[in-house]
Write a protein that holds these residues in place. Structure first.
Motif, PDB file in Angstrom:
ATOM      1  N   ALA A 121     -19.389 -10.803  -9.633  1.00 39.36           N
ATOM      2  CA  ALA A 121     -18.974 -11.066  -8.251  1.00 39.36           C
ATOM      3  C   ALA A 121     -19.176  -9.831  -7.386  1.00 39.36           C
ATOM      4  N   SER A 122     -19.602 -10.069  -6.151  1.00 39.09           N
ATOM      5  CA  SER A 122     -19.612  -9.030  -5.112  1.00 39.09           C
ATOM      6  C   SER A 122     -19.103  -9.668  -3.824  1.00 39.09           C
ATOM      7  N   ILE A 123     -18.290  -8.925  -3.064  1.00 32.63           N
ATOM      8  CA  ILE A 123     -17.661  -9.489  -1.874  1.00 32.63           C
ATOM      9  C   ILE A 123     -17.682  -8.488  -0.714  1.00 32.63           C
ATOM     10  N   HIS A 124     -17.561  -9.043   0.488  1.00 33.09           N
ATOM     11  CA  HIS A 124     -17.348  -8.272   1.708  1.00 33.09           C
ATOM     12  C   HIS A 124     -15.893  -8.464   2.149  1.00 33.09           C
ATOM     13  N   THR A 125     -15.303  -7.420   2.727  1.00 34.93           N
ATOM     14  CA  THR A 125     -13.953  -7.551   3.287  1.00 34.93           C
ATOM     15  C   THR A 125     -13.873  -6.833   4.628  1.00 34.93           C
ATOM     16  N   VAL A 126     -13.049  -7.379   5.502  1.00 36.36           N
ATOM     17  CA  VAL A 126     -12.659  -6.684   6.736  1.00 36.36           C
ATOM     18  C   VAL A 126     -11.142  -6.691   6.774  1.00 36.36           C
ATOM     19  N   LYS A 127     -10.557  -5.568   7.246  1.00 40.63           N
ATOM     20  CA  LYS A 127      -9.100  -5.456   7.229  1.00 40.63           C
ATOM     21  C   LYS A 127      -8.616  -4.673   8.435  1.00 40.63           C
ATOM     22  N   ALA A 128      -7.355  -4.893   8.770  1.00 43.16           N
ATOM     23  CA  ALA A 128      -6.649  -4.085   9.762  1.00 43.16           C
ATOM     24  C   ALA A 128      -5.346  -3.630   9.120  1.00 43.16           C
ATOM     25  N   GLY A 129      -4.911  -2.404   9.449  1.00 39.40           N
ATOM     26  CA  GLY A 129      -3.711  -1.895   8.810  1.00 39.40           C
ATOM     27  C   GLY A 129      -3.012  -0.834   9.633  1.00 39.40           C
ATOM     28  N   ILE A 130      -1.807  -0.473   9.191  1.00 37.83           N
ATOM     29  CA  ILE A 130      -1.001   0.573   9.811  1.00 37.83           C
ATOM     30  C   ILE A 130      -0.562   1.545   8.722  1.00 37.83           C
ATOM     31  N   ASN A 131      -0.685   2.847   8.993  1.00 38.03           N
ATOM     32  CA  ASN A 131      -0.291   3.889   8.048  1.00 38.03           C
ATOM     33  C   ASN A 131       0.811   4.764   8.645  1.00 38.03           C
ATOM     34  N   TYR A 132       1.714   5.216   7.773  1.00 33.67           N
ATOM     35  CA  TYR A 132       2.722   6.210   8.151  1.00 33.67           C
ATOM     36  C   TYR A 132       2.344   7.536   7.502  1.00 33.67           C
ATOM     37  N   HIS A 133       2.229   8.608   8.305  1.00 37.43           N
ATOM     38  CA  HIS A 133       1.820   9.925   7.837  1.00 37.43           C
ATOM     39  C   HIS A 133       3.044  10.828   7.730  1.00 37.43           C
ATOM     40  N   PHE A 134       3.270  11.373   6.521  1.00 33.26           N
ATOM     41  CA  PHE A 134       4.429  12.227   6.306  1.00 33.26           C
ATOM     42  C   PHE A 134       4.241  13.604   6.938  1.00 33.26           C
ATOM     43  N   ASN A 135       3.004  14.146   6.912  1.00 33.87           N
ATOM     44  CA  ASN A 135       2.696  15.433   7.557  1.00 33.87           C
ATOM     45  C   ASN A 135       3.654  16.541   7.131  1.00 33.87           C
ATOM     46  N   TRP A 136       3.970  16.606   5.853  1.00 32.23           N
ATOM     47  CA  TRP A 136       4.883  17.639   5.361  1.00 32.23           C
ATOM     48  C   TRP A 136       4.238  19.009   5.528  1.00 32.23           C
ATOM     49  N   GLY A 137       4.757  19.782   6.479  1.00 32.02           N
ATOM     50  CA  GLY A 137       4.252  21.133   6.694  1.00 32.02           C
ATOM     51  C   GLY A 137       2.846  21.192   7.247  1.00 32.02           C
ATOM     52  N   ALA A 138       2.340  20.111   7.770  1.00 32.50           N
ATOM     53  CA  ALA A 138       0.960  20.115   8.283  1.00 32.50           C
ATOM     54  C   ALA A 138       0.897  20.882   9.592  1.00 32.50           C
ATOM     55  N   PRO A 139       0.035  21.885   9.697  1.00 33.36           N
ATOM     56  CA  PRO A 139      -0.072  22.630  10.955  1.00 33.36           C
ATOM     57  C   PRO A 139      -0.840  21.842  12.002  1.00 33.36           C
ATOM     58  N   LEU A 140      -0.615  22.181  13.265  1.00 32.05           N
ATOM     59  CA  LEU A 140      -1.416  21.601  14.329  1.00 32.05           C
ATOM     60  C   LEU A 140      -2.770  22.298  14.350  1.00 32.05           C
ATOM     61  N   ALA A 141      -3.807  21.508  14.479  1.00 30.90           N
ATOM     62  CA  ALA A 141      -5.153  22.063  14.522  1.00 30.90           C
ATOM     63  C   ALA A 141      -5.472  22.524  15.932  1.00 30.90           C
ATOM     64  N   PRO A 142      -6.237  23.628  16.085  1.00 35.30           N
ATOM     65  CA  PRO A 142      -6.644  24.028  17.427  1.00 35.30           C
ATOM     66  C   PRO A 142      -7.630  23.053  18.020  1.00 35.30           C
ATOM     67  N   GLY A 143      -7.857  23.136  19.306  1.00 32.64           N
ATOM     68  CA  GLY A 143      -8.749  22.196  19.977  1.00 32.64           C
ATOM     69  C   GLY A 143     -10.166  22.322  19.474  1.00 32.64           C
ATOM     70  N   TYR A 144     -10.870  21.200  19.496  1.00 26.29           N
ATOM     71  CA  TYR A 144     -12.248  21.189  19.022  1.00 26.29           C
ATOM     72  C   TYR A 144     -13.180  21.597  20.156  1.00 26.29           C
TER      73      TYR A 144
END
Length: 244
Positions: A221-244
């Protein structure tokens, strides 16, 4: 009248007398440095996240590897249905870089399947559960992340045959293979993101009904899928990145 020469001399005198006072006013005003421009922090994608998703899948090809009709291997593309499940993953983003690396594990309960019946005998093939373990590589544009992914894919597939309302055959196998996909994820709040994603799975082949059919039937078997989702990010100690 006052002669023009005297009027001009009087005017010059008034200006001369008022000049020190005007200069003193200028000197008394304190110098205020303009405040630096406010630079909004750029979100960081670093850290662990969990989430949920739902979507729709359809078969690219279901092959019966050792069954041929007229010299042609039997195939079908009739499997389709909905699915829903959960995700856990980790992202790593170096300071000042737009590139985001990660690993992601997901699993979904599924109703992707197909069935047929002549009123007396019915058969159904269904992917009950499937999932993947993939690496991700993305490019971040502040709150938006475009990414590709690929790795290991698996599925639990079940075949049932009923005759006169009684189940006469049932077998499930776990198929192992590979998957690739791509998606867009967007941080709409400090710890929350939404995503849309396409994924292709090739689950490989497994043997069915070997106790009934000599040599059994190799089903892939081979299949295609499309999905939509929501994620919660813990960001434990994650620094803010400088501007690009």
């Amino acid at each position: 009248g006052i002669p023009m020469k005297k009027l001009l001399l009087a005017s010059v005198g008034v200006l001369a007398l008022s000049a020190p006072s005007y200069a003193a006013d200028l000197a008394a005003r304190p110098y205020t440095k303009a405040p630096p421009p406010v630079v909004a922090p750029v979100p960081s994608w670093n850290g662990f996240y969990i989430g949920g998703f739902g979507g729709y899948g359809w078969s690219n090809e279901i092959s019966v590897g050792n069954v041929f009709i007229g010299g042609t291997r039997v195939t079908t593309d009739e499997l389709n249905g909905a699915f829903g499940g959960g995700t856990i993953g980790f992202n790593w983003q170096a300071p000042g870089s737009q590139f985001v690396w990660g690993i992601e594990v997901d699993v979904a309960g599924s109703d992707i399947g197909a069935g047929d019946s002549n009123g007396l005998v019915s058969a159904r093939d269904r992917i009950d559960v499937f999932g993947s373990v993939t690496g991700r590589l993305g490019v971040a544009f502040n709150s938006a992340l475009l990414y590709v992914k690929g790795g290991y894919g698996w599925a639990n597939n079940q075949i049932d045959v009923d005759a006169f309302g009684v189940n006469v055959f049932s077998q499930s196998n776990t198929h192992s293979g590979w998957t690739v996909g791509a998606g867009l994820e967007y941080l709409f709040a400090p710890n929350w993101s939404a995503k849309v994603e396409y994924q292709y799975y090739d689950f490989g082949s497994q043997n069915y009904a070997s106790g009934i059919v000599p040599g059994g039937i190799d089903l892939g078997a081979s299949i295609h899928t499309v999905k939509a989702g929501i994620n919660y990010h813990f960001n434990w100690g994650a620094p803010l990145a400088p501007g690009y």
